[in-house]
Motif scaffolding. Sequence first.
Motif, PDB file in Angstrom:
ATOM      1  N   LEU A 155       0.968  -1.110  -0.006  1.00  0.00           N
ATOM      2  CA  LEU A 155      -0.200   0.122  -0.193  1.00  0.00           C
ATOM      3  C   LEU A 155       0.678   1.162  -0.273  1.00  0.00           C
ATOM      4  O   LEU A 155       0.376   2.177  -0.925  1.00  0.00           O
ATOM      5  N   THR A 156       1.767   1.207  -0.036  1.00  0.00           N
ATOM      6  CA  THR A 156       2.590   2.053   0.599  1.00  0.00           C
ATOM      7  C   THR A 156       4.126   2.680  -0.354  1.00  0.00           C
ATOM      8  O   THR A 156       5.337   3.703   0.115  1.00  0.00           O
ATOM      9  N   ASP A 157       4.049   1.080  -0.974  1.00  0.00           N
ATOM     10  CA  ASP A 157       5.471   1.421  -1.978  1.00  0.00           C
ATOM     11  C   ASP A 157       4.676   2.716  -2.804  1.00  0.00           C
ATOM     12  O   ASP A 157       3.866   2.287  -3.304  1.00  0.00           O
ATOM     13  N   PRO A 158       5.990   3.234  -3.347  1.00  0.00           N
ATOM     14  CA  PRO A 158       5.410   4.009  -4.909  1.00  0.00           C
ATOM     15  C   PRO A 158       5.193   3.531  -5.768  1.00  0.00           C
ATOM     16  O   PRO A 158       5.463   2.741  -6.051  1.00  0.00           O
ATOM     17  N   ASP A 159       4.228   4.120  -6.265  1.00  0.00           N
ATOM     18  CA  ASP A 159       3.373   4.602  -8.004  1.00  0.00           C
ATOM     19  C   ASP A 159       5.365   3.952  -8.608  1.00  0.00           C
ATOM     20  O   ASP A 159       6.671   4.460  -8.388  1.00  0.00           O
ATOM     21  N   PRO A 160       4.943   3.149  -9.500  1.00  0.00           N
ATOM     22  CA  PRO A 160       3.613   2.008 -10.317  1.00  0.00           C
ATOM     23  C   PRO A 160       4.251   1.099  -9.106  1.00  0.00           C
ATOM     24  O   PRO A 160       3.319  -0.320  -9.387  1.00  0.00           O
ATOM     25  N   ASP A 161       5.347   0.521  -8.314  1.00  0.00           N
ATOM     26  CA  ASP A 161       5.259  -0.422  -7.803  1.00  0.00           C
ATOM     27  C   ASP A 161       4.189  -1.059  -6.460  1.00  0.00           C
ATOM     28  O   ASP A 161       4.218  -2.482  -6.317  1.00  0.00           O
ATOM     29  N   GLY A 162       3.985   0.805  -5.575  1.00  0.00           N
ATOM     30  CA  GLY A 162       2.739   0.527  -5.085  1.00  0.00           C
ATOM     31  C   GLY A 162       1.327   1.127  -5.273  1.00  0.00           C
ATOM     32  O   GLY A 162       1.420   1.912  -5.601  1.00  0.00           O
ATOM     33  N   ALA A 163       0.571   1.509  -3.920  1.00  0.00           N
ATOM     34  CA  ALA A 163      -0.799   2.124  -4.380  1.00  0.00           C
ATOM     35  C   ALA A 163      -0.223   3.531  -3.395  1.00  0.00           C
ATOM     36  O   ALA A 163      -0.990   4.733  -4.010  1.00  0.00           O
ATOM     37  N   GLY A 164       1.189   3.807  -3.880  1.00  0.00           N
ATOM     38  CA  GLY A 164       1.759   5.592  -3.090  1.00  0.00           C
ATOM     39  C   GLY A 164       1.354   5.812  -1.311  1.00  0.00           C
ATOM     40  O   GLY A 164       0.846   6.814  -1.783  1.00  0.00           O
ATOM     41  N   LEU A 165       0.372   5.269  -0.994  1.00  0.00           N
ATOM     42  CA  LEU A 165      -0.249   6.161   0.505  1.00  0.00           C
ATOM     43  C   LEU A 165       0.811   6.341   1.526  1.00  0.00           C
ATOM     44  O   LEU A 165       1.995   5.660   1.215  1.00  0.00           O
ATOM     45  N   SER A 166       0.679   6.814   1.824  1.00  0.00           N
ATOM     46  CA  SER A 166       1.140   7.494   2.702  1.00  0.00           C
ATOM     47  C   SER A 166       0.972   6.319   4.343  1.00  0.00           C
ATOM     48  O   SER A 166       0.056   6.210   4.945  1.00  0.00           O
TER      49      SER A 166
END
Length: 368
Positions: free
Chosen positions: A200-211
Amino acid sequence: MPAPGELTFVAPRGAARPPRHLADLAPAERRSAVAELGEKPFRARQLSRHYFTRLTDDPAELTDLPAAVRERLAGELLPSLMSVVRHVACDDGATRKTLWRLHDGTLVESVLMRYPDRVTMCVSSQAGCGMNCPFCATGQAGLDRNLSTAEIVHQIVAGMRALRDGEVSGGPARLTNVVFMGMGEPLANYNRVVGAIRRLTDPDPDGAGLSQRGITVSTVGLVPAMHRLADEGFSCRLAVSLHAPDDELRDTLVPVNTRWPVREVLDAAWSYAERSGRRISIEYALIRDVNDQAWRADLLGRLVRGHGAHVNLIPLNPTPGSRWTASRPEDEAAFVAGLQAHGVPVTVRDTRGQEIDGACGQLAASAR
């Protein structure tokens, strides 16, 4: 071997494990998985962008992949994990609860809640719960099994898609907060929950980029797992479901207290706060004539004052047939005053969703 405080995977007799999904895998593992399928590793990043950024797993929409490989890669790494049984809404559409059916027929729930300044999603980490708290609908049902990392993540991805597409009242919106306060004890499914936080918190595009600061993990107090979570280096908030400040009562309300009593749980919480830099949320369900006495407010205030903790009082959402019910308004007000007398920050949670079986586990129980 499971980690301390973690339960092993429990599946219904004859049921298969959840299918492997992109969200179960770290970025490097995705590249390896794609290579094992005979495709170039960079295809993993393309799949990740579709799933986490474009919020789609439909092969027909994977238009930057060759048509000949879309179905195969999607079938292997974006399999169907769950289907909607039904949505129910209240609060003029600002609260929407979803009942999901997993691949093996297991039922779980998630809830989207839209507020003026944020959008919060409450997700499940287990199907059922093994903590056996007697006032909780999920606890009464018992544990079916742990959810996979991808089954946890997919609840959020589906919620993000619903918000983007304006399915929740108020028009299109972005998800700001995730709370692991749905069905299950998150720290009893430690590895998969931590994996979900990373996805959920991995940065785009590896994850959803949530804090990470927008994520809250709740626990009834699995002390070894709380210490382990502190070692992860997360800035997520920890919420401790305390429900009683004295061991005599908490042994009854939260049976795991017989193993890790109140002071051990709070010491682990203060350690997490120090390591993460985040204040602890103390969750306390107010139950009429059970844990809402003024002397218990005083004791709780003495235990948590000076630690920067915030107490979140929860008017109990009664479950059908239960003898437990919410405190009287005057007792709730006195409890708040008792905590404030010690300088402890306290709020009373907004009781959303009562008319849609809002307490975790109620909707699933009604569908069994």
